[in-house]
Structure formats: structure tokens, C-alpha cells
Motif scaffolding. Structure first.
Motif, mmCIF file in Angstrom:
data_model
loop_
_atom_site.group_PDB
_atom_site.id
_atom_site.type_symbol
_atom_site.label_atom_id
_atom_site.label_comp_id
_atom_site.label_asym_id
_atom_site.label_seq_id
_atom_site.Cartn_x
_atom_site.Cartn_y
_atom_site.Cartn_z
ATOM 1 N N SER A 166 48.315 -5.750 52.848
ATOM 2 C CA SER A 166 49.462 -5.542 53.718
ATOM 3 C C SER A 166 48.987 -5.543 55.156
ATOM 4 O O SER A 166 47.940 -4.962 55.474
ATOM 5 C CB SER A 166 50.172 -4.217 53.406
ATOM 6 O OG SER A 166 51.246 -4.037 54.322
ATOM 7 N N CYS A 169 53.490 -3.657 60.126
ATOM 8 C CA CYS A 169 54.654 -4.168 60.849
ATOM 9 C C CYS A 169 54.488 -3.809 62.320
ATOM 10 O O CYS A 169 53.507 -3.168 62.693
ATOM 11 C CB CYS A 169 55.922 -3.542 60.271
ATOM 12 S SG CYS A 169 56.022 -1.771 60.571
ATOM 13 N N CYS A 232 55.932 0.642 55.341
ATOM 14 C CA CYS A 232 55.020 -0.422 54.912
ATOM 15 C C CYS A 232 54.214 0.023 53.698
ATOM 16 O O CYS A 232 53.976 -0.755 52.770
ATOM 17 C CB CYS A 232 54.078 -0.821 56.051
ATOM 18 S SG CYS A 232 54.901 -1.765 57.345
ATOM 19 N N ARG A 265 53.556 -7.173 56.811
ATOM 20 C CA ARG A 265 53.413 -6.620 55.460
ATOM 21 C C ARG A 265 52.619 -7.546 54.533
ATOM 22 O O ARG A 265 51.486 -7.870 54.798
ATOM 23 C CB ARG A 265 54.795 -6.290 54.880
ATOM 24 C CG ARG A 265 55.456 -5.167 55.672
ATOM 25 C CD ARG A 265 56.730 -4.661 55.059
ATOM 26 N NE ARG A 265 57.167 -3.459 55.786
ATOM 27 C CZ ARG A 265 58.359 -2.919 55.669
ATOM 28 N NH1 ARG A 265 59.254 -3.440 54.837
ATOM 29 N NH2 ARG A 265 58.665 -1.847 56.348
#
Length: 436
Positions: A166, A169, A232, A265
Motif C-alpha cells: 500500500s 494516500c 488506508c 493505496r
RNA sequence: GUGGGUGUAGCUCAGUUGGUUAGAGUGCCGGGUUGUGGCCCCGGAGGUCGAGGGUUCAAAUCCCUUCACUCACCCCA
């Protein structure tokens, strides 16, 4: 030599190879279709601004590595270096987001980068792209990955591994980036010259460096996964949960980064152990900020790209995609050849792939030709056969022969089809001295 | 853009310290059965030695230039 050759970095795909290409493309269409994706076809030429705005004109990517030139009207145009920006453009331009809440596209075709050619990296190369707009749900991510892995597995690729990560953001990534830069800057002396430069241009790239000293430093660096904001982190946790539920094996690779800012992400790569350093077969990620960056509403998106050349190089070598003729007609003598010619054309009209040659040679040479072409059957027509309107049909695999009548091409076409499908009894052996 | 490697038959490659007519394998064509493929045997065709210039009595071979291919670096959407 005086021959005109193809442009550097541009490759012909010859008929011996196109069977593999079609196999890949057909498999993609079939599987993507069952996941509800629809094909979109986009131009290969776009305004340069589309890519500079989408990719970000920060780096020399835009200036140096794109096929950019000026149109007669003065517009700066670029041969597409990737498909995502074009698909987003088409999606926004045609207001497709107002037709449906979720849109799922795939496309395949050539892309262009003006790099120095090397193994698996040509100036024209091919990608299969998938983009899904309108869903930020981790189930969309998981389903996309399921489809990707299914597709690659269906092609029989060995040693596949799905790596996920990930990237955070806009709420949490900048924080992480700050921490990484601070950390790397503190260890600046241990970095290689390239990475010291990257520190200013593209700090996250340091994670990809193969240099010993850089690696040692990087393993101690802050990890993005520890810095994710709650949303996230939850998204990533859900993704992993759904992947497990779907039986999609994966490994988390916290060091995987993306150069481009619009990624958010989920990021992922499929690698194979069958390749060396360049082991990525497919890669992609979520790009929730991209539609807005290109002047549209804020619509979440996720997608991936597959490098077709590399994919094809990994296909099992023993698979045979050649398409062979069903019938060869060996005609002996002028009259027989004329008759055979008309017959072969009739059979073609009835969908039977038939081959013959027009030059006058002996039967042996004809048989060799039939064998070379990989024809399933050979029909032998000489003066006798012409007179009797029946001829020996030789099975080139089993070696036997049977007699067929030549009066009705439509009937013969049907008969050949049935022989090929083994719906009729095997041919008799022993018509000749050939079956020892 | 930077660095390394390689350019000889359709393809894969040999070719000695510069020396006569440049070789092999494979593929192609033909013959071994005047009408029967694959395996085997025999024969044949096919090369401006990437291109241009230079050194030399003589260059595929040595030197320079150039082009192409290739691998790596940079970068990687």
C-alpha cells in the motif's frame, strides 16, 4: 545492403509468432469478459499534455523518453507511452461516468517509448491494460488481482508470485515521504552516487537500488505500511482478507514503490522466478487521484498493465500454436492440376484449408511438400483418378489411405471434416509399402 | 544519453601468426522407386565476409570511420 529495414526498436511479428500472440489475446478476452470487462480502443496518438499532466512533467520521462513531435498545426503530439491516461481521457471525454457507476475496461495494443532498445524493451512494445473506474472498495482490488492471476495462470506461466503493497494516500504518504527523506539524508554517506541524486529527484526509488550499501541502509528505513492512516490501513487489511478468502496467494512487499504521484493505496506486481533481474510480468495499482488531475471529477480507479512481449517469452515452449492445412492436393500432370485447382478453390469456399502447388513435379516431391506444410491429408490426383472421379486420400498422421469420390466438393468437404474429427473409421493400412 | 560485446550462406556459427578457389551444421532443391512424406544415404544451389576508407605484394583477419544488432547503466509509466 540497399534494403530498407524497419525503424530501430520496432519489430515485426512474423506469422510463426502470431499464433502465440493470438492465444494470449484470446485468453485475455475470454477471462476479462467473464469478469464483466468491456473492450475499449483508444488512439495511439494523443496531445502531449495528456501525458505530461497525467504522469507529471517532473522528470525527464516526459522530455526524453516519449515519442513526441510537433504536428503541422503546431500541436505537440505524443505516441502513447502507456494506456491509462488515454483511457481516463476517453472515459471523461465521453462522460462515461454518468452512464454507470462502475466502468470496467480492457484494451490491448502497441505503446511507444523512445529508449535505447534492450532485452524485452523495444521502442514499440505491447501491453494489455485493464482499468476499473468508480469503485474504491477493496473488493474491487481483490477481484482485479484474482482475474490477473487467473489469466497468467491460465497461460501456464511458471513461478508466478503476486506482491502487494500500500502506498498510502495524500493524508499519510507525504508524512511517510518526509520521514524517509530525513532517514536517507541522515545516511547519505552510505548511499551510492545515483541514490544521492535520487534523494532529490525521486527518493522512493532508492528502495529499488541494487547497490550493497544502499540496500543495507534501506532495510532499516521506515516502512510505508507502518505509516498508513487508519483508512488506508483498513483498506489494505481488507484487501489481504479478501485475497485470502479468494485463495489468491500473495506476499506483502513493503519496499515496492511507484514512481508516479497519482498512485494511491494498492500497488502490486506479478513477478516470475523464470526471469532474471527484469522479472515483472505485470504491474499496477490504484490511482484515485488521476481523473481529477486530468480535469474531471474525482473518481477512484485501479488498473494494471501486462507486458505482452515478456509474457510471450515466458509461455511454455512446447506448446504449438501453428495452424495447419487440412488437405494437400498432389496433382500429377496438367489436366489433373487444372481439375485440382478448381477443386481446391471449391473446398476453400467450404471452409477446408487446402494447399497445392502449381509447378509440375513428381509425386515424391509433392508428398514432401505436404509433410512440410503439416497437412493432415493428401489427396493424390493423376490421370486415372481424373477419369474415375475418385482418388486416394492419404492420412499423413496414421499413414493409411482411403478412396474418396471427387464429384461433389461440398460432400468431400464434409467427409474431410469428419475424418479429421475421427468420426469415421480409421483408414486402411497397407495400400502401399509404407507402414512397417 | 553512457559503457561493453557482436556483425561471415535463409538460420546457428567455424575461419590458425594477414597468404591460392571462404567452411560446417541446419534449412532449401534434386536423386536413391517414371505414383507415395517422415528415418537414412548421395548430390546441388546459395556468400558484395554489415558499409565506407586506410595499411600491405596480399585483408573476413590489422587500423580508422560509420551503420546495425545485442547486453548493461540511466530510467522505468
Amino acid at each position: 545492403m540497399g534494403l530498407i529495414t524497419s525503424v530501430r526498436g520496432f519489430k515485426d511479428i512474423l506469422p510463426d509468432e502470431t499464433g502465440r500472440w493470438r492465444h494470449v489475446e484470446n485468453t485475455a478476452r475470454r477471462i476479462f469478459s467473464s469478469f464483466g470487462l468491456r473492450e475499449i480502443r483508444i488512439p495511439i496518438l494523443e496531445k502531449t499534455e495528456l501525458f505530461s499532466r497525467g504522469i507529471g512533467d517532473t522528470t525527464d520521462i516526459v522530455e526524453k523518453e516519449m515519442y513526441t513531435f510537433e504536428d503541422r498545426g503546431g500541436d505537440s503530439l505524443t505516441l502513447r507511452p502507456e494506456a491509462t491516461a488515454s483511457i481516463v481521457r476517453a472515459y471523461l471525454e465521453h462522460h462515461l461516468h454518468q452512464h454507470e457507476t462502475v466502468s470496467k475496461f480492457y484494451t490491448m495494443g502497441p505503446m511507444f517509448r523512445r529508449e535505447r532498445p534492450q532485452k524485452g524493451r523495444y521502442r514499440q512494445f505491447h501491453q494489455i491494460n485493464v482499468e476499473i473506474f468508480g469503485s474504491a472498495d477493496p473488493r474491487t482490488d481483490a477481484e482485479l488481482l484474482l482475474m490477473l492471476v487467473l489469466f497468467l495462470g491460465e497461460l501456464g506461466l511458471p513461478g508466478l508470485q503476486l506482491e502487494i503493497n500500500s502506498l498510502g494516500c495524500p493524508a499519510c504518504r507525504p508524512v511517510f515521504k518526509e520521514r524517509v527523506i530525513a532517514f536517507l539524508d541522515a545516511g547519505r554517506d552510505d548511499l551510492c552516487a545515483d541514490c544521492r541524486r535520487r534523494l532529490d529527484t525521486n527518493p522512493l526509488r532508492v528502495f529499488d537500488c541494487k547497490n550493497e550499501g544502499c540496500r543495507r541502509l534501506v532495510v532499516k528505513a521506515p516502512v510505508i505500511l507502518d505509516s498508513l492512516c487508519d483508512e488506508c490501513a483498513a483498506h489494505f487489511a481488507d484487501l489481504k482478507r479478501y485475497l485470502e478468502a479468494l485463495d489468491v496467494p500473495f506476499v506483502v512487499n513493503g519496499g515496492m514503490v511507484r514512481g508516479l504521484d497519482y498512485y494511491r493505496r494498492t500497488a502490486f506486481e506479478v513477478t516470475t522466478t523464470a526471469l532474471g533481474a527484469q522479472n515483472a510480468v505485470a504491474g499496477g495499482g490504484r490511482y484515485d487521484g488521476l481523473t481529477e488531475q486530468l480535469g474531471g471529477p474525482d473518481i477512484p480507479g485501479i488498473g494494471f498493465a501486462i507486458g505482452v512481449e515478456r509474457l510471450i517469452s515466458l509461455l511454455p515452449a512446447d506448446e504449438d500454436f501453428a495452424e495447419r492445412p487440412l488437405l494437400y492436393i498432389a496433382a500429377l500432370g496438367n489436366e489433373a492440376a487444372d481439375f485440382a485447382y478448381l477443386l481446391s478453390c471449391s473446398l476453400k469456399k467450404h471452409g477446408i484449408r487446402t494447399e497445392m502447388d502449381f509447378d509440375d513435379r513428381g509425386l515424391k516431391s509433392r508428398m514432401k511438400r505436404a509433410d512440410k506444410l503439416g497437412c493432415r491429408f493428401t489427396l493424390i490426383i493423376g490421370d486415372d483418378e481424373l477419369a474415375r472421379k475418385e482418388a486416394p486420400l492419404r492420412d499423413m498422421i496414421e499413414g493409411g489411405q482411403r478412396t474418396v469420390t471427387l464429384t461433389d466438393p461440398a460432400e468431400l468437404a464434409l467427409e474431410l471434416g469428419r475424418y479429421a474429427a475421427n468420426e469415421l473409421p480409421a483408414a486402411r493400412h497397407g495400400n502401399n509399402n509404407d507402414n512397417q
